[in-house]
Design an enzyme around this catalytic site. Structure first.
Site, PDB file in Angstrom:
ATOM      1  N   ILE A  95       0.599  -1.437  -0.125  1.00  0.00           N
ATOM      2  CA  ILE A  95       0.324   0.016   0.061  1.00  0.00           C
ATOM      3  C   ILE A  95       1.142   1.399   0.413  1.00  0.00           C
ATOM      4  O   ILE A  95       2.025   1.298   0.220  1.00  0.00           O
ATOM      5  CB  ILE A  95      -0.951   0.158   1.223  1.00  0.00           C
ATOM      6  N   ASP A  96       0.469   2.564  -0.714  1.00  0.00           N
ATOM      7  CA  ASP A  96       1.133   3.585  -0.958  1.00  0.00           C
ATOM      8  C   ASP A  96       1.372   4.387   0.659  1.00  0.00           C
ATOM      9  O   ASP A  96       1.378   3.751   1.501  1.00  0.00           O
ATOM     10  CB  ASP A  96       0.430   4.508  -1.574  1.00  0.00           C
ATOM     11  N   ARG A  97       2.497   4.628   0.889  1.00  0.00           N
ATOM     12  CA  ARG A  97       3.624   5.558   1.540  1.00  0.00           C
ATOM     13  C   ARG A  97       1.887   6.193   2.308  1.00  0.00           C
ATOM     14  O   ARG A  97       1.345   7.554   1.182  1.00  0.00           O
ATOM     15  CB  ARG A  97       4.425   5.822   1.488  1.00  0.00           C
ATOM     16  N   ASN A 125       0.031   2.810  -6.817  1.00  0.00           N
ATOM     17  CA  ASN A 125      -0.525   4.103  -6.883  1.00  0.00           C
ATOM     18  C   ASN A 125      -1.530   3.964  -7.727  1.00  0.00           C
ATOM     19  O   ASN A 125      -2.378   5.594  -8.072  1.00  0.00           O
ATOM     20  CB  ASN A 125       0.272   5.412  -7.460  1.00  0.00           C
ATOM     21  N   ARG A 168      -4.856   6.253  -6.205  1.00  0.00           N
ATOM     22  CA  ARG A 168      -4.306   7.894  -6.486  1.00  0.00           C
ATOM     23  C   ARG A 168      -4.481   7.917  -8.529  1.00  0.00           C
ATOM     24  O   ARG A 168      -5.215   9.390  -8.338  1.00  0.00           O
ATOM     25  CB  ARG A 168      -3.167   8.072  -5.705  1.00  0.00           C
TER      26      ARG A 168
END
Length: 181
Positions: A4-6, A104, A107
């Site tokens: 999962i993204d930062r 990502n 997003r």
């Protein structure tokens, strides 16, 4: 097993040994695990539910996903199913189920439709005044994860409630006296 993204909150699965890793990797390659996210985005997606389908390519120089031409040999298909859960004056709470899983993905797909995530710093356009809601990270949460257990082959399901910072954001966005739908 997956990332999962930062600055994204929520669930992630980690394999404890090589055999579990191999079995889970196969499931993820076939897009079998269910991965559902909640996100707060600017605007009001229309229609209120549907699919986002894009061809994305990773830009190694800029370290971001970019939309690319359908015939780009380096492009990868990215598919997400979304639905609006709640709307606010300037934003919406949406649920997104990943069909594929690219870095990502949520997003960039939200941004491509003009619905930048609240708090987003990378996938944005225009001046900051277009994004007036203060939040210290992208408003994205991995809320549900389901897959076949690599040892028992039984379906396992996990859910993580929205963290406190996202709950506080939603409280700020709701008009006084209005409860969640």
């Amino acid at each position: 097993m997956h990332r999962i993204d930062r600055d994204t909150s929520g669930l992630v699965v980690v394999a404890k040994h090589a055999a579990a890793h191999a079995a889970l990797k196969e499931q993820f390659l076939r897009h079998e695990p269910e991965r559902i996210y909640q996100a707060v985005v600017y605007g009001h997606p229309t229609p209120a539910s549907g699919f986002w389908r894009d061809r994305l390519v990773w830009d190694q120089k800029a370290l971001i996903q970019k939309e690319t031409h359908p015939r780009d040999p380096h492009g990868k298909e990215a598919i997400s199913e979304y639905r609006v859960i709640e709307t606010f004056r300037e934003a919406s709470l949406i649920e997104v189920r990943l069909v594929t899983g690219k870095r990502n993905q949520i997003r960039i797909q939200a941004r491509l439709r003009g619905h930048t995530l609240v708090g987003e710093q990378r996938y944005v356009y225009g001046p900051d005044l277009l994004r007036p809601i203060a939040f210290p990270r992208q408003a994205l949460h991995a809320g549900r994860l389901a897959f076949r257990h690599p040892g028992t082959d039984r379906q396992v399901e996990f859910e993580a409630p929205l963290p406190e910072d996202l709950q506080e954001l939603l409280k700020r966005l709701r008009p006084k006296g209005r409860r969640r739908q």
